[in-house]
Design an enzyme around this catalytic site. Structure first.
Site, PDB file in Angstrom:
ATOM      1  N   SER A 167       4.817 -30.912  -4.782  1.00 40.38           N
ATOM      2  CA  SER A 167       3.443 -30.416  -4.884  1.00 40.38           C
ATOM      3  C   SER A 167       3.389 -29.280  -5.895  1.00 40.38           C
ATOM      4  O   SER A 167       4.372 -28.566  -6.105  1.00 40.38           O
ATOM      5  CB  SER A 167       2.968 -29.900  -3.523  1.00 40.38           C
ATOM      6  OG  SER A 167       1.719 -29.232  -3.635  1.00 40.38           O
TER       7      SER A 167
ATOM      8  N   TYR B 246       4.965 -24.588   3.944  1.00 40.86           N
ATOM      9  CA  TYR B 246       4.687 -25.794   3.160  1.00 40.86           C
ATOM     10  C   TYR B 246       5.055 -25.588   1.699  1.00 40.86           C
ATOM     11  O   TYR B 246       5.759 -26.399   1.100  1.00 40.86           O
ATOM     12  CB  TYR B 246       3.214 -26.172   3.288  1.00 40.86           C
ATOM     13  CG  TYR B 246       2.821 -27.360   2.438  1.00 40.86           C
ATOM     14  CD1 TYR B 246       3.077 -28.652   2.859  1.00 40.86           C
ATOM     15  CD2 TYR B 246       2.199 -27.177   1.203  1.00 40.86           C
ATOM     16  CE1 TYR B 246       2.725 -29.740   2.083  1.00 40.86           C
ATOM     17  CE2 TYR B 246       1.841 -28.258   0.418  1.00 40.86           C
ATOM     18  CZ  TYR B 246       2.106 -29.540   0.859  1.00 40.86           C
ATOM     19  OH  TYR B 246       1.766 -30.619   0.073  1.00 40.86           O
TER      20      TYR B 246
END
Length: 259
Positions: free
Chosen positions: A140, A153
């Site tokens: 990401s 995350y």
């Protein structure tokens, strides 16, 4: 040289980007092993892919945060190797780290990092022995910036990118490609037109497959995110942290106001 994959295993395939990976691969005639927690959704997807594209689809319902269920997927990769492994399964919890449950933080690490590493370790030796194959790891853009409100995350996705780039270097010249796919904001629940901020899940999946086929170490889909990445790398870290903190506080205030 681009690779054509005859078989692939896709995790997190029941919805979102994972479903798009499965559909794109089936359209190309790739036989599939699709993995996710929801067996009912996988069964429905498998029926549709078989009917539309006449490809073989194997369903494996497994929670990759559960060591026993995850081991079954690892054993499947060793016993019946695939040409392509797509480590797409992942999730993020939103909220201040100190205010959210530790179990949620650890589950993110278990799925986003531990499962990805273990499945890659199960698949990669066989690929190297055969001299062909690919591993596509979904990271990401969050891995490149401080991520207040989703600290665990962001850290897991930074790990995935670094891990993938290192493996890419290790296997270079041996017929196997390892690629990190680093999307920005992506609409995973509906196929709406892309805009300045949001990407379509099908476009993200297509870019990732093209990158691993071409042997690229990293893929950042979307012109807006390609342009942003050099700026993120060059921006002084204190400024980047301050900007991220402002965005986090605004998002937290909005969430609190709508509760």
């Amino acid at each position: 040289m681009r690779q054509a994959y005859r078989s692939a295993l896709v995790t997190g395939a029941s919805s979102g980007i994972g479903e798009s990976f499965a559909r794109l691969l089936a359209r190309r005639g790739t036989s599939l092993v699709i993995v996710a927690r929801r067996g009912d959704l996988l069964d429905a997807l498998a029926r549709d892919l078989v009917e539309r594209y006449r490809v073989a689809v194997e369903v494996v319902a497994a929670d990759l945060t559960d060591p026993g269920q995850r081991a079954a997927v690892e054993d499947r990769l060793r016993a019946d190797p695939v040409d392509l492994l797509v480590n797409n399964a992942g999730f993020g919890a939103f909220g201040a780290f100190a205010d959210t449950g530790l179990d949620d933080q650890l589950r993110q690490i278990e799925l986003n990092v531990t499962a990805l590493v273990r499945l890659t370790h199960a698949a990669l030796p066989g690929m190297l022995e055969r001299g062909r194959g690919g591993v596509l790891n979904v990271a990401s853009m969050a891995g490149y910036t401080p991520s207040p409100g989703s600290a665990t995350y962001g850290a897991t996705k930074a790990y995935v990118t670094a891990f993938s780039e290192s493996l890419h270097a290790e296997v270079a010249g041996r017929g196997v490609h390892v690629t990190a796919l680093c999307p920005g904001f992506t609409r995973t629940d509906e196929e709406t037109p892309p805009n300045l901020l949001w990407l379509r899940r099908e476009d993200v999946a297509h870019a990732g497959l093209a990158a691993v086929e071409a042997g690229r170490a990293q893929c950042v889909p979307g012109a807006q995110y390609k342009a942003a990445l050099p700026a993120l790398r060059l921006m002084p870290r204190p400024l980047l942290r301050a900007a991220a903190n402002r965005m986090w506080r605004q998002a937290a205030a909005t969430q609190s106001g709508s509760a």
